[in-house]
Enzyme design. Structure first.
Site, PDB file in Angstrom:
ATOM      1  N   SER A 144       0.931  -1.306  -0.185  1.00 34.27           N
ATOM      2  CA  SER A 144       0.036   0.058   0.113  1.00 34.27           C
ATOM      3  C   SER A 144       0.994   1.366  -0.112  1.00 34.27           C
ATOM      4  O   SER A 144       1.970   1.171   0.688  1.00 34.27           O
ATOM      5  CB  SER A 144      -0.783   0.011   1.195  1.00 34.27           C
ATOM      6  OG  SER A 144      -1.589   1.167   1.447  1.00 34.27           O
ATOM      7  N   TYR A 166      -2.685  -0.819  10.105  1.00 32.46           N
ATOM      8  CA  TYR A 166      -2.651  -0.959   8.751  1.00 32.46           C
ATOM      9  C   TYR A 166      -1.387  -0.684   8.077  1.00 32.46           C
ATOM     10  O   TYR A 166      -0.613  -1.316   7.346  1.00 32.46           O
ATOM     11  CB  TYR A 166      -3.797  -0.318   8.130  1.00 32.46           C
ATOM     12  CG  TYR A 166      -3.802  -0.573   6.503  1.00 32.46           C
ATOM     13  CD1 TYR A 166      -4.592  -1.863   6.000  1.00 32.46           C
ATOM     14  CD2 TYR A 166      -3.488   0.335   5.477  1.00 32.46           C
ATOM     15  CE1 TYR A 166      -4.608  -2.017   4.488  1.00 32.46           C
ATOM     16  CE2 TYR A 166      -3.483   0.377   4.279  1.00 32.46           C
ATOM     17  CZ  TYR A 166      -4.230  -0.887   3.800  1.00 32.46           C
ATOM     18  OH  TYR A 166      -4.094  -1.331   2.356  1.00 32.46           O
TER      19      TYR A 166
END
Ligand SMILES: [Zn+2]
Length: 728
Positions: free
Chosen positions: A596, A609
């Site tokens: 990401s 995350y």
């Protein structure tokens, strides 16, 4: 013979259905129901024809048109488009052209030239290509002709005393012609045979199959069935029971042990046969196959090879049989025997090519076997794609039935090697191969997409399938995985071959469940992939989790652990389990892990995350070192793909909209809220464009492809351009 008297074939003619059809559709119908029974003909084998009175579009006269199954395709699945149509008078005039040639007869130049002449006789601008069997239909003066490859008749035709057997089984009803390569001359031979004996209803074609005819289509269908039934009954009366194939030499393995050995062996074996071209495998283990591979005569019969030309074009002239004792010998002994067996097989193939080649023969093809027979384990077939490998497995299993029957009534014999070569390396066959479109980027590849049930994974599964990949759609949700696989099968079709045991009988895509946080689950998924396709090439992991944090950016400890388990440990476990398979195969491949843009941007609000994705970025780099030189490992770093993403459930979208002070109404649909967020995110990027699933899928595909063959250990951002996320 009456409808209910058929025991060896399926009688499928339905008068009501047939009567609703026009003459050409009746031919299509007859072909479909003949092709539906493997005992009548093999996939892609045989052809049918009807001579139909039609109106000539130019003069308006009534003319006779030969409708005959064209080149390619399969009787079972044929549509009207698979049939060529030829003006009968024009077709018959070709005999004069043929006869004018100075040198004529089987395998002469004029014979091959005739195939191109058929196009000049086309009725109704029909683009279907006529096959080399067209004269077998056109030169027989009956309205309907069936040419089949039935197991029972090939068994007679592949026996040492085939002419005597034809007489014994069919008496005066059916004649016999010796083996001859199909073409114009064979049509003339049959025509002459019928002239000498006008009462003949058909012919056994030496080493090949059956042809028969009638002036009524239903009568022709029933004749085909009754001749096959007669041959099959004769064979049944002579069945050798326990003494078939010389009796059993080895005992069978139980299914669990067999599968354990297979999953260990398949990637190794795929690597061994794929040194020139990659192959896709099919495992075919039936009672009949096991009886053959475990028998005393298997080695002798395998060496003789397959007989029917249709069969050996796929199976090669012979399989590789490995004489291994599944009870007494070790796995290592099996691998050693396979290695030496393959060396000998390839040397044999080179010798066959050198001994049989002509000055103008095409270059030698891949010398590896396409069928491997192992006592206790069964039959493993290899092809350029799943459909082809299933056809190959089907054809060898039919050849086993032919050998069983032939050895029951006589002695099995193969086609002389030179004749086999002249079919395999026929210039017409080579021209057909040359006309095929070039292979796509992921042809011959098995691509495992983990997370394929939704979002980027689903888009990626579609993208790689477009490049010819066999796609394993894996997902935590088995239902979602299967749904994506089914979408792909609906688009690309399941293919033609009828073989493959259990999951190995699947098409170009399969849906499997996997929980990447559990090693046993990952291992079980790969074991299934091996039984399905025989190996694993590229892996693309898109599975990931984002647990919505509270306003301070925190999530409960168990969710923190889950975030790491899915985003970091998961890809590691997949890579670690795949490593054994990749090393056994020894083929170059790639792994793409979805990380990401958040991995590179320190900010408030999503500790778990963001840090898990930073760990995933470094996992990419370490795996690139660990798995080199066989496997390239790269990361795909998306940002804010909101479209159809399971990573953006409604509550996350609403919390983001609130965070960024974007006006919205609670009653709006999730998609509408997602669009608002996507537009907002787009404004923060350098390219000012929303980021789509297709954008991500494209890069996942490219990183896996040969276009990036020199890139490993890299993270590629697909984020529209976020300068805070620039890697340096
Ligand atoms: Zn044929």
């Amino acid at each position: 013979m009456k409808e209910n008297e058929f025991k060896q074939v399926n009688y499928l003619w339905d008068e009501q259905t047939a009567n609703q059809l026009d003459a050409v559709e009746r031919l299509r119908y007859r072909s479909n129901i003949l092709g539906a029974d493997q005992r009548i003909t093999n996939t892609g084998g045989g052809n049918t024809s009807s001579k139909v009175k039609m109106t000539d579009p130019l003069g308006g006269d009534e003319v006779d048109v030969l409708w005959v199954k064209g080149s390619g395709g399969d009787l079972r699945t044929s549509t009207r488009a698979n049939f060529a149509s030829l003006y009968m008078d024009k077709f018959l005039s070709l005999e004069n052209i043929y006869n004018k040639a100075e040198v004529k007869g089987v395998k002469t130049e004029i014979e091959d030239l005739m195939v191109d002449m058929y196009r000049h006789t086309t009725y109704g601008l029909n683009p279907a290509t006529s096959s080399i069997d067209t004269p077998l239909h056109g030169l027989i003066p009956f309205r309907h002709v069936d040419h089949m490859h039935p197991i029972s008749v090939i068994a007679i035709a592949a026996s040492k005393d085939q002419e005597r057997l034809t007489q014994a089984v069919f008496e005066e009803e059916v004649g016999w012609v010796p083996w001859q390569r199909p073409g114009f001359d064979l049509g003339l031979v049959m025509k002459e045979k019928l002239k000498q004996d006008p009462d003949l209803k058909g012919l056994v074609m030496g080493q090949h199959g059956l042809i028969n005819w009638a002036d009524d289509d239903k009568a022709c269908y029933e004749l085909t069935l009754s001749l096959i039934e007669k041959a099959a009954r004769y064979i049944e009366q002579h069945d050798k029971g326990d003494k078939t194939f010389g009796g059993q030499k080895y005992a069978a393995l139980d299914e669990k042990v067999r599968n354990e050995i297979l999953v260990k062996l398949l990637p190794k074996l795929r690597g061994m046969v794929s040194q020139v071209n990659r192959f896709i495998g099919t495992v075919h283990v039936t009672e009949s196959v096991l009886q053959f591979v475990n028998s005393a005569d298997a080695r002798r019969l395998a060496e003789i090879g397959t007989s029917c030309p249709d069969h050996f074009l796929r199976t090669k002239i012979k399989p590789l049989y490995v004489d291994w004792d599944p009870q007494k010998e070790s796995y290592d002994a099996l691998v050693e025997k396979l290695e030496t067996g393959l060396v000998a097989y390839r040397a044999d193939y080179v010798a066959y090519y050198e001994a049989c080649k002509h000055p103008n023969s095409p270059p030698m093809r891949d010398p590896n076997p396409t069928v491997i027979l192992i006592p206790g384990l069964g039959l493993i077939a290899w092809g350029k794609n799943k459909s082809e490998s299933r056809v190959t497995a089907e054809f060898y299993s039919l050849a086993i039935e032919v050998m069983r029957a032939s050895e029951a009534i006589s002695e099995y014999q193969g086609l002389p090697r030179q004749e086999a070569f002249d079919i395999e390396y026929w210039l017409l066959e080579e021209a057909k191969l040359k006309r095929m479109p070039s292979e796509k980027e992921f042809a011959r590849n098995v691509v495992v997409v983990i997370g394929a049930g939704s979002g980027i994974g689903k888009a990626t599964a579609h993208r790689v399938a477009k490049e010819g990949a066999h796609v394993v759609c894996a997902d935590l949700s088995e239902e979602a995985a299967r749904a994506t696989a089914q979408e792909l099968v609906d688009i690309y079709g399941v293919g033609i071959g009828v073989a493959g045991t259990g999951i190995s009988g699947c098409g170009p895509a399969i849906g499997l469940s996997v929980d990447i946080t559990k090693r046993e689950s990952v291992r079980a998924m790969f074991e299934n992939v091996l039984l399905v396709y025989g190996g694993v090439d590229n892996i693309i992991i898109t599975a990931g989790i984002f647990v919505s944090p509270d306003k301070q950016g925190y999530i409960p400890d168990d969710k923190w652990a889950l975030t790491y388990a899915i985003n970091v440990t998961g890809p590691y476990l997949v890579a670690d389990e795949a490593k054994k398979i990749w090393q056994a195969q020894g083929l170059r491949t790639s792994l793409v892990i979805t990380t990401s843009a958040n991995a590179a941007v320190a900010k408030q609000g999503s500790f778990a995350y963001d840090t898990s994705k930073a760990a995933a970025n470094h996992l990419v780099r370490e795996l690139a070192i660990e798995l080199s030189p066989l496997v390239r490992v790269n990361g795909l770093a998306p940002a804010t793909v909101v479209e159809g993403s399971s990573m953006f459930p409604r509550d996350r979208v609403i919390s983001s909209l609130t965070k960024y002070n974007i006006a919205f109404d609670e009653s709006e649909s999730t998609e509408s809220l997602r669009d608002k967020l996507a537009v907002f995110y787009a404004q923060r990027t350098l390219t000012k464009s929303p980021i789509t699933l297709a954008d991500q899928a494209e890069v996942a595909y490219l990183l896996s492809s040969s276009k990036f063959s020199k890139t490993t250990g890299q993270i590629i951002s697909v984020d529209g351009g976020l300068h805070e996320a620039f890697l340096r």
